[in-house]
Design a protein around this motif. Structure first.
Motif, short mmCIF file in Angstrom:
data_model
loop_
_atom_site.label_atom_id
_atom_site.label_comp_id
_atom_site.label_asym_id
_atom_site.label_seq_id
_atom_site.Cartn_x
_atom_site.Cartn_y
_atom_site.Cartn_z
N ARG A 212 129.71 -32.84 -66.97
CA ARG A 212 130.10 -31.43 -67.18
C ARG A 212 131.55 -31.31 -67.66
NH1 ARG A 212 125.95 -31.31 -63.56
NH2 ARG A 212 124.53 -29.52 -63.68
N THR A 213 131.91 -32.16 -68.58
CA THR A 213 133.26 -32.16 -69.09
C THR A 213 133.40 -31.24 -70.28
OG1 THR A 213 134.96 -33.54 -70.12
CG2 THR A 213 132.68 -34.27 -70.40
N GLY A 214 134.34 -30.32 -70.21
CA GLY A 214 134.56 -29.37 -71.29
C GLY A 214 135.00 -30.04 -72.58
N ARG A 215 135.58 -31.23 -72.46
CA ARG A 215 136.04 -31.94 -73.65
C ARG A 215 134.88 -32.32 -74.57
NH1 ARG A 215 139.69 -36.77 -71.48
NH2 ARG A 215 138.36 -36.56 -69.63
N ALA A 216 133.67 -32.36 -74.01
CA ALA A 216 132.51 -32.75 -74.82
C ALA A 216 131.78 -31.56 -75.43
CB ALA A 216 131.53 -33.56 -73.96
N GLU A 217 132.19 -30.34 -75.09
CA GLU A 217 131.48 -29.17 -75.61
C GLU A 217 131.46 -29.12 -77.14
OE1 GLU A 217 131.48 -24.27 -75.42
OE2 GLU A 217 132.63 -25.41 -73.92
N VAL A 231 118.10 -31.76 -79.22
CA VAL A 231 117.59 -31.39 -77.89
C VAL A 231 118.44 -32.04 -76.81
CG1 VAL A 231 115.63 -31.55 -76.31
CG2 VAL A 231 115.25 -31.00 -78.72
N ASN A 232 118.80 -33.31 -76.99
CA ASN A 232 119.68 -33.99 -76.04
C ASN A 232 121.01 -33.25 -75.92
OD1 ASN A 232 118.05 -36.05 -77.77
ND2 ASN A 232 118.29 -37.07 -75.79
N ALA A 233 121.54 -32.85 -77.07
CA ALA A 233 122.82 -32.13 -77.08
C ALA A 233 122.69 -30.77 -76.40
CB ALA A 233 123.31 -31.96 -78.52
N ALA A 234 121.56 -30.09 -76.62
CA ALA A 234 121.36 -28.78 -76.00
C ALA A 234 121.31 -28.89 -74.48
CB ALA A 234 120.07 -28.15 -76.53
N ILE A 235 120.67 -29.93 -73.98
CA ILE A 235 120.60 -30.15 -72.53
C ILE A 235 121.99 -30.41 -71.97
CG2 ILE A 235 119.77 -31.72 -70.74
CD1 ILE A 235 117.22 -32.07 -72.49
N ALA A 236 122.74 -31.29 -72.65
CA ALA A 236 124.10 -31.60 -72.19
C ALA A 236 124.98 -30.37 -72.28
CB ALA A 236 124.68 -32.73 -73.03
N LEU A 237 124.88 -29.62 -73.37
CA LEU A 237 125.69 -28.41 -73.54
C LEU A 237 125.39 -27.39 -72.45
CD1 LEU A 237 127.72 -26.92 -75.34
CD2 LEU A 237 125.77 -26.02 -76.65
N SER A 238 124.13 -27.26 -72.09
CA SER A 238 123.76 -26.32 -71.03
C SER A 238 124.39 -26.69 -69.70
CB SER A 238 122.23 -26.28 -70.89
OG SER A 238 121.62 -25.84 -72.09
N ARG A 239 124.45 -27.98 -69.42
CA ARG A 239 125.10 -28.42 -68.18
C ARG A 239 126.61 -28.16 -68.23
NH1 ARG A 239 121.22 -33.42 -68.12
NH2 ARG A 239 119.78 -32.83 -66.46
N ILE A 240 127.19 -28.34 -69.40
CA ILE A 240 128.64 -28.16 -69.53
C ILE A 240 129.03 -26.68 -69.41
CG2 ILE A 240 130.57 -28.35 -71.15
CD1 ILE A 240 129.16 -30.90 -72.24
N THR A 241 128.26 -25.81 -70.07
CA THR A 241 128.62 -24.39 -70.10
C THR A 241 128.02 -23.57 -68.98
OG1 THR A 241 126.73 -23.81 -71.52
CG2 THR A 241 128.78 -24.53 -72.61
N GLY A 242 126.93 -24.09 -68.37
CA GLY A 242 126.24 -23.32 -67.34
C GLY A 242 125.28 -22.31 -67.90
N VAL A 248 116.57 -26.14 -74.97
CA VAL A 248 116.17 -26.89 -73.79
C VAL A 248 114.69 -26.62 -73.52
CG1 VAL A 248 116.50 -27.21 -71.30
CG2 VAL A 248 118.47 -26.81 -72.81
N PRO A 249 113.86 -27.65 -73.41
CA PRO A 249 112.42 -27.45 -73.21
C PRO A 249 112.11 -26.64 -71.96
CG PRO A 249 112.88 -29.74 -73.77
CD PRO A 249 114.20 -29.07 -73.52
N ASP A 250 111.10 -25.80 -72.04
CA ASP A 250 110.68 -25.01 -70.90
C ASP A 250 110.32 -25.93 -69.74
OD1 ASP A 250 110.99 -22.69 -72.34
OD2 ASP A 250 108.87 -22.57 -72.94
N GLY A 251 110.78 -25.59 -68.56
CA GLY A 251 110.46 -26.38 -67.38
C GLY A 251 111.41 -27.53 -67.13
N TYR A 252 112.32 -27.79 -68.07
CA TYR A 252 113.27 -28.90 -67.88
C TYR A 252 114.33 -28.47 -66.87
CZ TYR A 252 116.32 -32.85 -68.95
OH TYR A 252 117.07 -33.99 -68.85
N GLY A 253 114.46 -29.23 -65.79
CA GLY A 253 115.44 -28.90 -64.75
C GLY A 253 116.82 -29.40 -65.10
N LEU A 254 117.79 -28.52 -65.14
CA LEU A 254 119.15 -28.91 -65.50
C LEU A 254 119.96 -29.35 -64.31
CD1 LEU A 254 119.89 -26.05 -68.04
CD2 LEU A 254 119.55 -28.46 -68.57
N ASP A 255 119.45 -29.18 -63.10
CA ASP A 255 120.20 -29.56 -61.89
C ASP A 255 119.86 -30.97 -61.44
OD1 ASP A 255 121.45 -27.11 -61.82
OD2 ASP A 255 119.82 -26.20 -60.64
#
Length: 255
Positions: A212-217, A231-242, A248-255
């Protein structure tokens, strides 16, 4: 269900499950006791750590033979961390537990390191990182995943340049689990390296999101334009930004 419900009845229930005929229940009980068990669980867990019958684990048609020994050892180390008054006695007991000498991960040494932070215990692990066999090096990297490190050892970091992609891939994933901020630029470099193996890049992206590093946004926003990694980037971006990205695929858990 019992773990989710909790309450004073949970620990006696879990202690009973440590004696279940099914190894899957023994493993689940040991893990839960490690997370929330009291010192009353120490002796029952030691019993499982010293000798646990092999059984079939897994679900459905995917099964493999294993025991609850490893999970019991790590549960003991977790209890020792939460209850410092028992830490020394637990460490002494773990030191006396017999384990398979051909286990490259060596759960006893791992559990002892978590409790004692004695770097001498890591000497065999560092030796494996320098082994000529790439499979041994990769397994050596994986062995560091359970040590609760906060700083990435230089001996691990340098393997991001290992000639074997499997080793580099394991390192990229491990660095995200350690979460050392000093490794963020290295992971960003791997994520953007178009000459790098796809699996290594995916693991670097995943790790940056996990940290969850802002430097990677900005990196993730740029990778949203890459069909192979969007898709990989979207998942990572979602974790970074909240904020959950539409890709992000439906049903994919970000936590």
């Amino acid at each position: 269900m019992a773990i989710a419900i909790g309450g004073p009845e949970l620990e006696p229930f879990l202690l009973a499950r440590l004696n279940d005929d099914d190894v899957r229940f023994r493993i689940a009980a040991a893990k839960a006791l490690g997370e929330q068990g009291s010192p009353h669980a120490i002796e029952p867990l030691l019993k499982r750590a010293r000798a646990d019958p092999e059984g079939l684990a897994g679900w459905g048609s995917v099964r493999w033979h294993m025991t609850a020994q490893r999970d019991a050892l790590f549960a003991l180390s977790e209890i020792g961390l939460r209850h410092p008054a028992h830490r020394e006695a637990i460490a002494a007991s773990i030191a006396g537990v017999p384990v398979a000498t051909d286990d490259l991960e060596d759960p006893k040494a791992q559990a002892l390191y978590v409790l004692t932070q004695d770097r001498a215990l890591l000497h065999p692990f560092f030796e494996r990182l320098a082994d000529e066999d790439p499979e041994t090096r990769a397994m050596g990297v994986v062995a560091f995943r359970l040590l609760k490190l906060k700083q990435a050892p230089e001996e691990v970091v340098v393997l991001l340049d290992d000639p074997e992609r499997g080793v580099r891939s394991s390192v990229a994933l491990l660095l995200g689990e350690i979460g050392d901020p000093e490794t963020v630029p290295l992971l960003i470099g791997r994520a953007l390296d178009q000459a790098e193996d796809r699996g290594v890049r995916c693991n670097a992206i995943f790790s940056l999101g996990r940290m969850r590093t802002g430097r990677a946004e900005p990196v993730m926003r740029a990778l949203l334009q890459d069909e192979s990694f969007k898709v990989n980037a979207a998942i990572a971006l979602s974790r970074i930004t909240g904020e959950r990205h539409p890709l992000v695929p439906d049903g994919y858990g970000l936590d």
